[in-house]
Enzyme design. Sequence first.
Site, PDB file in Angstrom:
ATOM      1  N   ASP A   1      -6.023  -7.247   4.192  1.00 24.40           N
ATOM      2  CA  ASP A   1      -7.202  -6.580   3.629  1.00 24.40           C
ATOM      3  C   ASP A   1      -8.157  -7.627   3.060  1.00 24.40           C
ATOM      4  O   ASP A   1      -9.358  -7.639   3.338  1.00 24.40           O
ATOM      5  CB  ASP A   1      -6.754  -5.614   2.525  1.00 24.40           C
TER       6      ASP A   1
ATOM      7  N   TYR B   1       0.818  -1.210   0.000  1.00 21.64           N
ATOM      8  CA  TYR B   1       0.000   0.000   0.000  1.00 21.64           C
ATOM      9  C   TYR B   1       0.856   1.266   0.000  1.00 21.64           C
ATOM     10  O   TYR B   1       0.417   2.311  -0.469  1.00 21.64           O
ATOM     11  CB  TYR B   1      -0.895   0.040   1.247  1.00 21.64           C
TER      12      TYR B   1
ATOM     13  N   ASP C   1      -2.801 -18.172  -0.231  1.00 18.96           N
ATOM     14  CA  ASP C   1      -3.839 -18.833  -1.041  1.00 18.96           C
ATOM     15  C   ASP C   1      -4.450 -20.004  -0.269  1.00 18.96           C
ATOM     16  O   ASP C   1      -5.675 -20.188  -0.251  1.00 18.96           O
ATOM     17  CB  ASP C   1      -3.288 -19.277  -2.406  1.00 18.96           C
TER      18      ASP C   1
ATOM     19  N   LYS D   1       3.469 -15.339   1.462  1.00 17.65           N
ATOM     20  CA  LYS D   1       3.598 -16.003   0.156  1.00 17.65           C
ATOM     21  C   LYS D   1       5.092 -16.270  -0.027  1.00 17.65           C
ATOM     22  O   LYS D   1       5.722 -15.826  -1.000  1.00 17.65           O
ATOM     23  CB  LYS D   1       2.998 -15.097  -0.937  1.00 17.65           C
TER      24      LYS D   1
ATOM     25  N   ASP E   1     -11.803  -9.410   5.009  1.00 21.32           N
ATOM     26  CA  ASP E   1     -13.139  -9.382   4.392  1.00 21.32           C
ATOM     27  C   ASP E   1     -13.710 -10.790   4.322  1.00 21.32           C
ATOM     28  O   ASP E   1     -14.890 -11.024   4.605  1.00 21.32           O
ATOM     29  CB  ASP E   1     -13.081  -8.810   2.962  1.00 21.32           C
TER      30      ASP E   1
HETATM   31  C1  IPM Z   1     -10.172  -1.512   4.558  1.00 15.03           C
HETATM   32  C2  IPM Z   1     -10.516  -0.861   3.242  1.00 15.03           C
HETATM   33  C3  IPM Z   1      -9.411   0.112   2.884  1.00 15.03           C
HETATM   34  C4  IPM Z   1      -8.139  -0.687   2.729  1.00 15.03           C
HETATM   35  C5  IPM Z   1      -9.681   0.978   1.647  1.00 15.03           C
HETATM   36  C6  IPM Z   1     -10.994   1.719   1.745  1.00 15.03           C
HETATM   37  C7  IPM Z   1      -8.557   1.930   1.389  1.00 15.03           C
HETATM   38  O1  IPM Z   1     -10.719  -1.820   2.261  1.00 15.03           O
HETATM   39  O2  IPM Z   1     -10.064  -0.784   5.571  1.00 15.03           O
HETATM   40  O3  IPM Z   1     -10.034  -2.727   4.589  1.00 15.03           O
HETATM   41  O4  IPM Z   1      -7.873  -1.225   1.651  1.00 15.03           O
HETATM   42  O5  IPM Z   1      -7.381  -0.762   3.712  1.00 15.03           O
HETATM   43 MG    MG Z   2     -10.710  -3.836   2.991  1.00 12.52          MG
END
Ligand code: IPM
Ligand code: MG
Length: 355
Positions: A245, A143, A221, A189, A249
Amino acid sequence: MAKTYNISLIKGDGIGTEIVNEAVKVLDAVGKKFDIIFNYKEYLMGGCAIDATGNPLPQETIDGVKASDACLFGAIGGPKWDNLSRELRPESGLLRFRKEMGVFANLRPAVVYDELTDASSLKPEVIKGVDIMVVRELIGGIYFGKPSGKDETHGWNTMVYSIQEIERIAHVAFKLAMKRDKRVCSIDKANVLDVSALWRETVEKISKEYPEVELSHMYVDNCAMQLIANPRQFDVILTGNIFGDILSDEASMLSGSIGLLPSASTGESVAVYEPIHGSAPDIAGQNKANPIATISSASMMLRYSLDEIEAANAIDDAIKKAMSDGYRTGDLAAYDCKELVNTQQMGDIIASNIL
Ligand code: IPM
Ligand code: MG
């Protein structure tokens, strides 16, 4: 005498204002019960800050949050600002904010509430009892790595970690594991990436300082697969920025609704607490959003920044009671719902469970 804390609030965009208002309601209830005074101060960030000042992250916000004891954050972004250039978008404000605040450790729990085992797309027997903490490095890796850029024919980013960056996030994961089930699974990885080879060696080295914690390693993975196949095998997942990230999710969906899960970003100074979901512009202003992830983030704030453990437990219990009493916002209406409630009603119910 009552204890007093200065809390910075960043409500942000979309449903941000609605959900943060409910968390404030619950904080005030818990403050009343445990004799704690919260002084709130609001700051702009994201799309609303762009509209008001032309800048997604005004300096006043950085200074104000740094001067507070902890920050409660709603959500930012929305289609209105999607066509701006990348540096001017709300997301870039968020990344700069994390960097400015030095919040290198992002804690994202994925817990499955017993009442909601049917809400997940996975079978109840697979997810029952899941209690995972994802520890994501937040201000390094691809990032932020340099060089990065784009020209007519190429786009490039650099995934880079220093030993020092890996060490400090590893310590966070091992310390958390000591308070939990004492297992850390580090995700990388390393079969392909040099940066991951360094990650793995460094995590190994730090693990020697925590002999009680069992360390394992997994390729990212495979981890993506294992989270679906057998999520209960995980206690603390330690990983870098982009893998974290994606995996957080994925892990969040084990619980059935992204509207339930809080997060904490901690590091060098003031910590930031926020729901892991976004600003949900499609339901903004309709009093429909589930405020539980934000209320739960307020509980994490009490626990990790303010050391108000009793108050944090009171909020967690109040949330569980609202769930087991069958109150549901629209996102969870299909699961054991006895009464469908709106955002404000859910806040009222949780606040009244505390008193
Ligand atoms: C998160 C979000 C952010 C990230 C975005 C909105 C920049 O997806 O907080 O997970 O990628 O960190
Ligand atoms: Mg995110």
